[in-house]
Design an enzyme around this catalytic site. Structure first.
Site, mmCIF file in Angstrom:
data_model
loop_
_atom_site.group_PDB
_atom_site.id
_atom_site.type_symbol
_atom_site.label_atom_id
_atom_site.label_comp_id
_atom_site.label_asym_id
_atom_site.label_seq_id
_atom_site.Cartn_x
_atom_site.Cartn_y
_atom_site.Cartn_z
ATOM 1 N N HIS A 146 0.832 -1.220 0.000
ATOM 2 C CA HIS A 146 0.000 0.000 0.000
ATOM 3 C C HIS A 146 0.864 1.267 0.000
ATOM 4 C CE1 HIS A 146 -3.306 -2.720 1.305
ATOM 5 N NE2 HIS A 146 -2.332 -3.264 2.033
ATOM 6 N N GLU A 161 9.071 7.348 -17.024
ATOM 7 C CA GLU A 161 7.728 7.830 -17.322
ATOM 8 C C GLU A 161 7.302 7.425 -18.730
ATOM 9 O OE1 GLU A 161 7.464 12.100 -16.094
ATOM 10 O OE2 GLU A 161 9.408 11.605 -15.238
ATOM 11 N N LYS A 170 15.838 20.627 -11.599
ATOM 12 C CA LYS A 170 15.154 19.362 -11.900
ATOM 13 C C LYS A 170 16.038 18.345 -12.593
ATOM 14 C CE LYS A 170 11.415 18.399 -11.347
ATOM 15 N NZ LYS A 170 10.172 18.767 -12.031
ATOM 16 N N SER A 201 14.638 20.381 -16.710
ATOM 17 C CA SER A 201 13.467 21.201 -16.983
ATOM 18 C C SER A 201 13.932 22.501 -17.625
ATOM 19 C CB SER A 201 12.732 21.505 -15.670
ATOM 20 O OG SER A 201 11.953 22.677 -15.815
#
Ligand code: ARG
Length: 454
Positions: free
Chosen positions: A153, A287, A280, A274
């Site tokens: 979880h 992804e 970043k 970024s």
């Protein structure tokens, strides 16, 4: 090549709508192999002279060489890879070329090509899966003893190691390889000789053609043979499931490389920045893998839906199987390669993992097991440790720092040795059953995989 009965040319839009050569040209190698096997059987059956056969052979080899060198001009008017190659053959060698299509239809031809393509791509994918497993095993060996919290979880559950965690994926990719290998058995069956639907009155040696092409056996029903796309769907499912596993691994790495977890450090070569936020370092490969998995599922469902309503036998709908099939193989191939490379370069921040795994709550279950070993029924032990946890939370005192007296106030079943439970090394030492993450088990499994994958 089929215009004998037609009096008007095909409308431009129909041509544009129906052509497949813009993508099925990729089957050229298999199409030519199929034609060579077919011509050989024609020679054996006395349908071609030796000279005609040689002309066909040389002609097809020349065409293959030209395609490979980029010197072949594909024509959309000729619809597909089959008619492009055959018509060029006839242009080059004359009458013999026009005999090639005897006792053959594009319906069995495309089935042969697609099966040969799947077989070759499955073999390549198997190699890429093995390479991925090797990288994971090496990484697991590097961090075999690096303890981290395991999660259920997405809440801290029990301690595991990076090694054990990564080896879980080695198991998944092994099932994937096994599944693809099994699928390959059903792919590797020759439909050649099934003709358009009902074989032919001209009987070529189907077994000889199959053997020539490296097929294990031949199909036994001509109608099934030309309309069957089970092997495409099955292959797409195998690829979709590889995607599922890659996607879950990606999600782990997205979490691990976040500042919140901080377990994994991905290399600069496998992350992106970024354009706005200078700090970043984004896990784009992960992804994209997660995102592309959606495409893999889409490709599977596109073909399953296309096939479900088709009456026997061949219907043009079946042409729609190729783009999804090509796309899934291409996508999985690139995903396996880029992810393997990224994982090989990945580092684990062992300072961060040590802090995280130092959370004594991870050993709450071990504490219950401790009570069980002292004769307390598990349900009661669970309840007693639950109370210790509540006390720890309310007193803002870590579970391992509650005093013996505090433990005893909850239950006299807690003994003087209660604090030994919080020794992490001990927690791993006790997890000896097969499949559990003791260091010895992990090392055994690493040795097993190294041996198996060498
Ligand atoms: N391009 C077709 C396909 O991929 C080849 C078979 C065409 N057969 C036919 N009868 N039109 O399915």
């Amino acid at each position: 090549m089929w215009k004998g009965r037609f009096t008007r040319p095909t409308a431009d839009l129909v041509q544009q709508y129906g052509e497949s050569v813009s993508y099925d040209w990729r089957l050229y190698r298999h199409d030519i192999a199929g034609s060579l096997a077919h011509a050989k059987a024609q020679l054996s059956a006395g349908l071609l002279t030796r000279e005609e056969f040689e002309a066909i052979r040389e002609g097809l080899q020349g065409i293959r060489a030209d395609i490979e060198q980029g010197n072949f001009s594909w024509s959309r008017e000729l619809e597909d890879v089959h008619m492009n190659i055959e018509s060029e053959l006839t242009r080059r060698i004359g009458a013999a070329g026009a005999k090639l299509h005897t006792a053959r239809s594009r319906n069995d031809q495309v089935a042969v090509d697609t099966r040969l393509y799947c077989r070759a791509e499955i073999d390549r994918t198997l190699g890429e899966l093995r390479a991925m497993q090797r990288v994971l095993v090496d990484k697991a060996a590097e961090y075999a003893g690096t303890m981290i919290p395991g999660y259920t979880h997405l809440q801290r559950a029990q301690p595991v190691t990076v090694g054990h965690h990564l080896l879980a994926y080695v198991e998944m990719f092994d099932r994937d390889a096994d599944r693809l290998g099994d699928c390959r058995r059903r792919v590797n069956v020759s439909p050649l000789g099934s003709g358009a639907i009902a074989g032919s009155t001209i009987n070529l040696d189907r077994h000889a053609m199959a053997e020539e092409l490296g097929f294990d056996s031949i199909t036994e029903n001509s109608m099934d043979a030309i309309s069957d796309r089970d092997y495409v769907m099955e292959t797409l499912f195998c690829l979709a499931l590889i995607g599922a596993h890659l996607s879950r691994l990606s999600e782990d790495l997205v979490l691990w490389s976040s500042a919140e977890f901080g377990f994994a450090i991905l290399s600069d070569a496998h992350t992106t920045g970024s354009s706005l936020m200078p700090q970043k370092k984004n896990p784009d490969v992960c992804e994209l893998t997660r995102g592309k998995t959606g495409r893999l599922y889409g490709n599977l469902s596109a073909v399953m839906v296309a096939v479900k309503g088709l009456p026997l036998t061949y219907n043009r709908d079946l042409q729609e199987d190729k783009e999804p099939l090509f796309d899934s193989f291409d996508t999985v191939s690139l995903a396996l390669r880029v992810n393997a490379e990224m994982l090989a370069a990945m580092k684990i921040d062992t300072l961060r993992t040590r802090t995280a795994v130092g959370d004594p709550m991870l050993l709450a279950t071990d504490l219950a097991d401790y009570l069980v070993k002292r004769g307390v029924p598990f349900r009661s032990a669970h309840e007693l440790v639950g109370r210790a946890v509540a006390l720890s939370v309310s007193m803002k005192t870590p579970l391992d720092q509650l005093t013996l007296e505090q433990y005893r106030s909850i239950s006299p079943a807690f003994g003087e040795d209660v604090h030994t439970v919080f020794d992490l090394e001990r927690a791993f030492r006790l997890r000896v059953n097969p499949g559990a993450p003791s260091f010895a088990n992990t090392q055994n499994r690493i040795d097993f995989w190294k041996n198996r994958l060498s």
